[in-house]
Design a protein around this motif. Sequence first.
Motif, PDB file in Angstrom:
ATOM      1  N   LYS A 189     -10.633   3.275 -23.944  1.00  0.00           N
ATOM      2  CA  LYS A 189     -10.043   2.188 -24.738  1.00  0.00           C
ATOM      3  C   LYS A 189      -8.663   2.589 -25.262  1.00  0.00           C
ATOM      4  O   LYS A 189      -7.716   1.797 -25.204  1.00  0.00           O
ATOM      5  N   LEU A 190      -8.550   3.806 -25.777  1.00  0.00           N
ATOM      6  CA  LEU A 190      -7.262   4.273 -26.288  1.00  0.00           C
ATOM      7  C   LEU A 190      -6.210   4.324 -25.181  1.00  0.00           C
ATOM      8  O   LEU A 190      -5.068   3.888 -25.374  1.00  0.00           O
ATOM      9  N   LEU A 191      -6.587   4.836 -24.017  1.00  0.00           N
ATOM     10  CA  LEU A 191      -5.628   4.940 -22.916  1.00  0.00           C
ATOM     11  C   LEU A 191      -5.229   3.569 -22.380  1.00  0.00           C
ATOM     12  O   LEU A 191      -4.065   3.354 -22.019  1.00  0.00           O
ATOM     13  N   LYS A 192      -6.171   2.643 -22.345  1.00  0.00           N
ATOM     14  CA  LYS A 192      -5.828   1.284 -21.912  1.00  0.00           C
ATOM     15  C   LYS A 192      -4.911   0.610 -22.930  1.00  0.00           C
ATOM     16  O   LYS A 192      -4.004  -0.141 -22.559  1.00  0.00           O
ATOM     17  N   THR A 193      -5.125   0.891 -24.210  1.00  0.00           N
ATOM     18  CA  THR A 193      -4.234   0.369 -25.251  1.00  0.00           C
ATOM     19  C   THR A 193      -2.822   0.902 -25.043  1.00  0.00           C
ATOM     20  O   THR A 193      -1.848   0.150 -25.093  1.00  0.00           O
ATOM     21  N   ALA A 194      -2.724   2.210 -24.791  1.00  0.00           N
ATOM     22  CA  ALA A 194      -1.406   2.822 -24.554  1.00  0.00           C
ATOM     23  C   ALA A 194      -0.748   2.222 -23.314  1.00  0.00           C
ATOM     24  O   ALA A 194       0.462   1.954 -23.317  1.00  0.00           O
ATOM     25  N   ARG A 195      -1.530   1.995 -22.268  1.00  0.00           N
ATOM     26  CA  ARG A 195      -0.988   1.395 -21.051  1.00  0.00           C
ATOM     27  C   ARG A 195      -0.428  -0.003 -21.352  1.00  0.00           C
ATOM     28  O   ARG A 195       0.657  -0.356 -20.896  1.00  0.00           O
ATOM     29  N   GLY A 196      -1.158  -0.776 -22.137  1.00  0.00           N
ATOM     30  CA  GLY A 196      -0.671  -2.098 -22.520  1.00  0.00           C
ATOM     31  C   GLY A 196       0.600  -2.020 -23.345  1.00  0.00           C
ATOM     32  O   GLY A 196       1.532  -2.819 -23.146  1.00  0.00           O
ATOM     33  N   GLN A 197       0.636  -1.066 -24.244  1.00  0.00           N
ATOM     34  CA  GLN A 197       1.834  -0.895 -25.067  1.00  0.00           C
ATOM     35  C   GLN A 197       3.031  -0.501 -24.202  1.00  0.00           C
ATOM     36  O   GLN A 197       4.141  -0.987 -24.418  1.00  0.00           O
ATOM     37  N   LEU A 198       2.806   0.358 -23.217  1.00  0.00           N
ATOM     38  CA  LEU A 198       3.902   0.765 -22.337  1.00  0.00           C
ATOM     39  C   LEU A 198       4.451  -0.425 -21.560  1.00  0.00           C
ATOM     40  O   LEU A 198       5.668  -0.550 -21.385  1.00  0.00           O
ATOM     41  N   GLY A 199       3.550  -1.296 -21.105  1.00  0.00           N
ATOM     42  CA  GLY A 199       4.005  -2.504 -20.422  1.00  0.00           C
ATOM     43  C   GLY A 199       4.858  -3.367 -21.326  1.00  0.00           C
ATOM     44  O   GLY A 199       5.894  -3.906 -20.911  1.00  0.00           O
ATOM     45  N   GLY A 200       4.428  -3.489 -22.572  1.00  0.00           N
ATOM     46  CA  GLY A 200       5.198  -4.258 -23.546  1.00  0.00           C
ATOM     47  C   GLY A 200       6.552  -3.631 -23.826  1.00  0.00           C
ATOM     48  O   GLY A 200       7.563  -4.335 -23.948  1.00  0.00           O
TER      49      GLY A 200
END
Length: 90
Positions: A10-21
């Motif tokens: 969950k944390l890594l997917k959150t970071a991935r989403g933030q990087l896209g943003g």
Amino acid sequence: MQADYKRVTKLLKTARGQLGGILRMVEEDKYCVDISHQILACDAVLRRANREILQAHLESCVQGAFHSGSKEETDAKIQELVELIGKLSK
């Protein structure tokens, strides 16, 4: 990996989403300080994921090496941690 799979994922997917943003913000030429705040937020999530993984490593792999009675295994785990601490402090 001995860490809580769901939590780390969950944390890594959150970071991935933030990087896209963040990438979108750069592409859209958003305000520099706003981009920087988002980078700091992403960094904080990655640090939390790393902390989860390292805590689990200490509680399982490192503790197991100490309890194994193998000096070579214990020394190897200590050396791994010393090298990692060196990388974290840069």
